[in-house]
Write a protein that holds these residues in place. Structure first.
Motif, PDB file in Angstrom:
ATOM      1  N   LEU A  58      -0.422  -5.896  -7.649  1.00 51.69           N
ATOM      2  CA  LEU A  58       0.646  -5.301  -6.859  1.00 51.69           C
ATOM      3  C   LEU A  58       0.317  -3.821  -6.691  1.00 51.69           C
ATOM      4  O   LEU A  58       0.268  -3.076  -7.668  1.00 51.69           O
ATOM      5  N   TYR A  59       0.062  -3.405  -5.462  1.00 52.75           N
ATOM      6  CA  TYR A  59      -0.358  -2.028  -5.185  1.00 52.75           C
ATOM      7  C   TYR A  59       0.768  -1.324  -4.432  1.00 52.75           C
ATOM      8  O   TYR A  59       1.010  -1.568  -3.260  1.00 52.75           O
ATOM      9  N   ILE A  60       1.466  -0.426  -5.149  1.00 55.29           N
ATOM     10  CA  ILE A  60       2.632   0.272  -4.599  1.00 55.29           C
ATOM     11  C   ILE A  60       2.248   1.704  -4.262  1.00 55.29           C
ATOM     12  O   ILE A  60       1.669   2.412  -5.093  1.00 55.29           O
ATOM     13  N   THR A  61       2.569   2.115  -3.042  1.00 51.07           N
ATOM     14  CA  THR A  61       2.261   3.472  -2.625  1.00 51.07           C
ATOM     15  C   THR A  61       3.547   4.266  -2.449  1.00 51.07           C
ATOM     16  O   THR A  61       4.559   3.748  -1.960  1.00 51.07           O
ATOM     17  N   LEU A  62       3.487   5.530  -2.864  1.00 52.78           N
ATOM     18  CA  LEU A  62       4.613   6.445  -2.676  1.00 52.78           C
ATOM     19  C   LEU A  62       4.321   7.442  -1.559  1.00 52.78           C
ATOM     20  O   LEU A  62       5.050   8.415  -1.394  1.00 52.78           O
ATOM     21  N   LEU A  63       3.243   7.192  -0.816  1.00 54.18           N
ATOM     22  CA  LEU A  63       2.807   8.109   0.231  1.00 54.18           C
ATOM     23  C   LEU A  63       3.300   7.645   1.584  1.00 54.18           C
ATOM     24  O   LEU A  63       3.580   6.452   1.796  1.00 54.18           O
ATOM     25  N   ALA A  64       3.392   8.595   2.502  1.00 54.73           N
ATOM     26  CA  ALA A  64       3.814   8.248   3.863  1.00 54.73           C
ATOM     27  C   ALA A  64       2.690   7.563   4.635  1.00 54.73           C
ATOM     28  O   ALA A  64       2.924   6.927   5.655  1.00 54.73           O
ATOM     29  N   GLU A  65       1.465   7.652   4.131  1.00 56.10           N
ATOM     30  CA  GLU A  65       0.317   7.048   4.805  1.00 56.10           C
ATOM     31  C   GLU A  65       0.481   5.531   4.879  1.00 56.10           C
ATOM     32  O   GLU A  65       0.903   4.885   3.910  1.00 56.10           O
ATOM     33  N   SER A  66       0.148   4.944   6.016  1.00 55.68           N
ATOM     34  CA  SER A  66       0.310   3.501   6.186  1.00 55.68           C
ATOM     35  C   SER A  66      -0.729   2.738   5.389  1.00 55.68           C
ATOM     36  O   SER A  66      -1.814   3.246   5.089  1.00 55.68           O
ATOM     37  N   HIS A  67      -0.386   1.507   5.047  1.00 54.56           N
ATOM     38  CA  HIS A  67      -1.323   0.667   4.300  1.00 54.56           C
ATOM     39  C   HIS A  67      -2.542   0.318   5.138  1.00 54.56           C
ATOM     40  O   HIS A  67      -3.640   0.140   4.598  1.00 54.56           O
ATOM     41  N   SER A  68      -2.351   0.173   6.422  1.00 51.65           N
ATOM     42  CA  SER A  68      -3.495  -0.155   7.278  1.00 51.65           C
ATOM     43  C   SER A  68      -4.545   0.945   7.213  1.00 51.65           C
ATOM     44  O   SER A  68      -5.747   0.676   7.225  1.00 51.65           O
ATOM     45  N   ARG A  69      -4.084   2.188   7.092  1.00 50.45           N
ATOM     46  CA  ARG A  69      -5.021   3.301   6.977  1.00 50.45           C
ATOM     47  C   ARG A  69      -5.756   3.248   5.643  1.00 50.45           C
ATOM     48  O   ARG A  69      -6.967   3.470   5.580  1.00 50.45           O
ATOM     49  N   LEU A  70      -5.030   2.942   4.581  1.00 46.24           N
ATOM     50  CA  LEU A  70      -5.643   2.833   3.262  1.00 46.24           C
ATOM     51  C   LEU A  70      -6.684   1.713   3.244  1.00 46.24           C
ATOM     52  O   LEU A  70      -7.779   1.879   2.705  1.00 46.24           O
ATOM     53  N   VAL A  71      -6.342   0.572   3.831  1.00 50.95           N
ATOM     54  CA  VAL A  71      -7.260  -0.563   3.862  1.00 50.95           C
ATOM     55  C   VAL A  71      -8.489  -0.240   4.705  1.00 50.95           C
ATOM     56  O   VAL A  71      -9.606  -0.640   4.370  1.00 50.95           O
ATOM     57  N   GLN A  72      -8.304   0.505   5.788  1.00 45.91           N
ATOM     58  CA  GLN A  72      -9.445   0.902   6.609  1.00 45.91           C
ATOM     59  C   GLN A  72     -10.455   1.700   5.789  1.00 45.91           C
ATOM     60  O   GLN A  72     -11.668   1.533   5.941  1.00 45.91           O
ATOM     61  N   HIS A  73      -9.980   2.552   4.913  1.00 48.07           N
ATOM     62  CA  HIS A  73     -10.872   3.348   4.069  1.00 48.07           C
ATOM     63  C   HIS A  73     -11.639   2.469   3.090  1.00 48.07           C
ATOM     64  O   HIS A  73     -12.733   2.817   2.658  1.00 48.07           O
ATOM     65  N   MET A  74     -11.065   1.328   2.723  1.00 47.97           N
ATOM     66  CA  MET A  74     -11.716   0.435   1.768  1.00 47.97           C
ATOM     67  C   MET A  74     -12.784  -0.440   2.414  1.00 47.97           C
ATOM     68  O   MET A  74     -13.637  -1.004   1.719  1.00 47.97           O
ATOM     69  N   GLN A  75     -12.754  -0.587   3.727  1.00 49.88           N
ATOM     70  CA  GLN A  75     -13.635  -1.547   4.391  1.00 49.88           C
ATOM     71  C   GLN A  75     -15.111  -1.208   4.251  1.00 49.88           C
ATOM     72  O   GLN A  75     -15.960  -2.085   4.392  1.00 49.88           O
ATOM     73  N   GLY A  76     -15.429   0.031   3.978  1.00 50.23           N
ATOM     74  CA  GLY A  76     -16.827   0.397   3.798  1.00 50.23           C
ATOM     75  C   GLY A  76     -17.347   0.133   2.395  1.00 50.23           C
ATOM     76  O   GLY A  76     -18.543   0.334   2.134  1.00 50.23           O
ATOM     77  N   GLN A  77     -16.484  -0.349   1.501  1.00 52.47           N
ATOM     78  CA  GLN A  77     -16.879  -0.595   0.119  1.00 52.47           C
ATOM     79  C   GLN A  77     -17.277  -2.062  -0.063  1.00 52.47           C
ATOM     80  O   GLN A  77     -16.613  -2.963   0.453  1.00 52.47           O
ATOM     81  N   THR A  78     -18.346  -2.288  -0.801  1.00 52.11           N
ATOM     82  CA  THR A  78     -18.840  -3.664  -0.964  1.00 52.11           C
ATOM     83  C   THR A  78     -17.889  -4.529  -1.783  1.00 52.11           C
ATOM     84  O   THR A  78     -17.927  -5.762  -1.673  1.00 52.11           O
ATOM     85  N   PHE A  79     -17.040  -3.919  -2.621  1.00 52.98           N
ATOM     86  CA  PHE A  79     -16.118  -4.721  -3.427  1.00 52.98           C
ATOM     87  C   PHE A  79     -14.931  -5.240  -2.609  1.00 52.98           C
ATOM     88  O   PHE A  79     -14.215  -6.141  -3.045  1.00 52.98           O
ATOM     89  N   PHE A  80     -14.705  -4.682  -1.421  1.00 49.49           N
ATOM     90  CA  PHE A  80     -13.525  -5.022  -0.626  1.00 49.49           C
ATOM     91  C   PHE A  80     -13.629  -6.443  -0.062  1.00 49.49           C
ATOM     92  O   PHE A  80     -14.680  -6.859   0.420  1.00 49.49           O
TER      93      PHE A  80
END
Length: 459
Positions: A58-80
């Motif tokens: 369960l990944y809870i964010t307290l930031l105004a940044e959208s989850h889609s933006r966070l996930v986009q940053h993860m797409q370049g990682q091999t573990f994603f």
């Protein structure tokens, strides 16, 4: 009493620092400045735990940044794993609840979502402890206590990601199971990412600061080499290995240096250190191969030098007796280089190792403070693996890289210390001064080396 269950992170090097991983039911704080890697590490742990045993996060964010933006940053990682998003790694925004109702609403949200999804790991990302909206120290203490109660009751592990700061630490230190402090250390024009486990309940950890890097594979940690527990190895070392210098091995070194010993060749630029190192490397065989790491000359340059002086460098490479790794001086940390070196030695089964030159290690952020102890532990690790080592050292290059001259203490770690220098008689003449040879009777300490078509010969 039943032992507490571990949750291995599967993050390279981190479980080694933690002596096995996190504990189930524990709450851990990741604190550090923005951009240091906290969010990447939390996602890396989440996706790698999923890959191992199907754990939900369960990944809870307290930031105004959208989850889609966070996930986009993860797409370049091999573990994603894109198919795991919102099925096994569940992203929930608590920004509105936090703004309207404060920290207590976050605890209620965590409890409800954990119960609904049966997650084993939860992450709270974006707690800015300097923000006055977070509340007083008492409010933070109650918040951490509430999270810990939830984690213990539901047998899950919690990660709290915060920008840190001193304001909330007194409350957090008394409650949480661990505090992981991240920093981006700046040294002159370079930076080095570091982590320190400031608190960890339930187990010993590797103390002190350790370096890490962020790559496309996520975070990779490099435990401080000299701080690791020493595991004695009973390795029989009763042979001698030739240095490859005619007249030196037979008459002066009585057949060569001792197996498992460490040798440093000291001399100014152009004195012949690299040629002597290549002579040693050329004595390797496919059954007892050699790994040569070069910081200056490229493998092609070393092959050319070998051809010029009739050393079978190219043939040794083709036969699998010699592997040359070119490691130009970059911003790698000292421990990163050390762990890489030991891994390559083990993977290749090398029994000879050459580093040309020691200045490559010295040109790292931590060497001025830790180089002395680091080199000693590195040589000890290589000897325990039955590896005979040879390093070259240019005092001027070392001083330029480390900011100080090579101290006598650094030379004390090596079993054998040889100094090579030019002479005034001719361009091809060199003088070799044997400063120290451990475990071998030396008939004389000084003699001439002649640089000819067949390399170096001693007289």
């Amino acid at each position: 009493m039943t032992a507490m269950k571990r949750l291995p992170t599967a993050v390279p090097g981190l479980d080694q620092i933690l002596h096995g991983g996190l504990f189930e039911g524990g709450v851990y704080i990741f604190e550090g400045p923005p951009g240091v890697g906290k969010t990447t590490l939390a996602n890396q742990i989440a996706y790698q735990a999923l890959a191992k045993d199907g754990t939900k996060t369960l990944y809870i964010t307290l930031l105004a940044e959208s989850h889609s933006r966070l996930v986009q940053h993860m797409q370049g990682q091999t573990f994603f794993r894109p198919e795991a998003v919102n099925s096994s790694v569940l992203y929930v925004s608590a920004y509105r609840e936090f703004e309207e109702h404060g920290l207590k609403a976050i605890i209620d949200l965590v409890r409800g979502e954990l119960s609904r999804h049966q997650a084993s790991l939860f992450v709270i990302d974006g707690l800015v402890v300097e923000n006055q909206e977070v509340g007083s120290n008492e409010g933070i203490r109650q918040f951490v206590h509430g999270l810990q109660s939830v984690a213990s009751a539901m047998s899950c592990t919690g990660l709290l990601l915060t920008s840190g700061g001193n304001r909330a630490l007194n409350a957090e230190q008394t409650m949480v199971d661990g505090i992981f402090a991240f920093e981006d250390y700046v040294y002159q024009w370079r930076t080095e990412r570091r982590i320190q486990i400031r608190k960890f309940r339930g187990s010993a950890v590797e103390r002190g600061k350790h370096t890490f890097c962020i790559t496309d594979q996520g975070l990779q940690f490099f435990p401080r080499l000299e701080g690791l527990e020493w595991k004695a190895q009973d390795t029989e070392l009763d042979r001698r290995l030739a240095l490859g210098i005619e007249g030196l091995d037979s008459s002066v070194l009585l057949g060569g240096v001792a197996q498992g010993s460490s040798t440093v060749i000291v001399g100014d630029s152009g004195a012949g250190k690299t040629l002597l190192a290549l002579s040693f490397a050329a004595q390797a065989s496919p059954d007892e191969p050699c790994l040569l790491m070069t910081c200056a000359d490229s493998p092609r340059d070393l092959v050319r030098i070998g051809q010029e002086f009739n050393l079978p460098i190219s043939e040794a490479i083709d036969d699998g007796a010699l592997e040359i790794r070119w490691e130009p001086q970059e911003d790698e940390g000292m421990d990163e280089i050390g762990h890489k070196l030991l891994r390559l030695v083990e993977e290749s089964g090398s029994k000879r190792f050459v580093m040309d030159s020691l200045a490559g290690l010295a040109d790292t952020v931590a060497f001025p403070e830790r180089g002395y102890r680091f080199v000693g532990r590195l040589l000890r690790e290589l000897k325990a693996r039955g590896v005979t080592t040879l390093f070259t050292l240019d005092p001027a290059a070392l001083q330029a890289a480390a900011g100080k001259a090579a101290a006598d203490g650094l030379m004390a770690w090596f079993d054998n210390v040889l100094e090579i220098s030019r002479t005034a008689q001719s361009d091809g003449a060199r003088e070799l001064n044997i400063k120290k040879i451990r475990g071998c009777r030396v008939t004389r300490a000084r003699f001439q080396l002649e640089l000819g078509a067949s390399g170096l010969t001693a007289s």
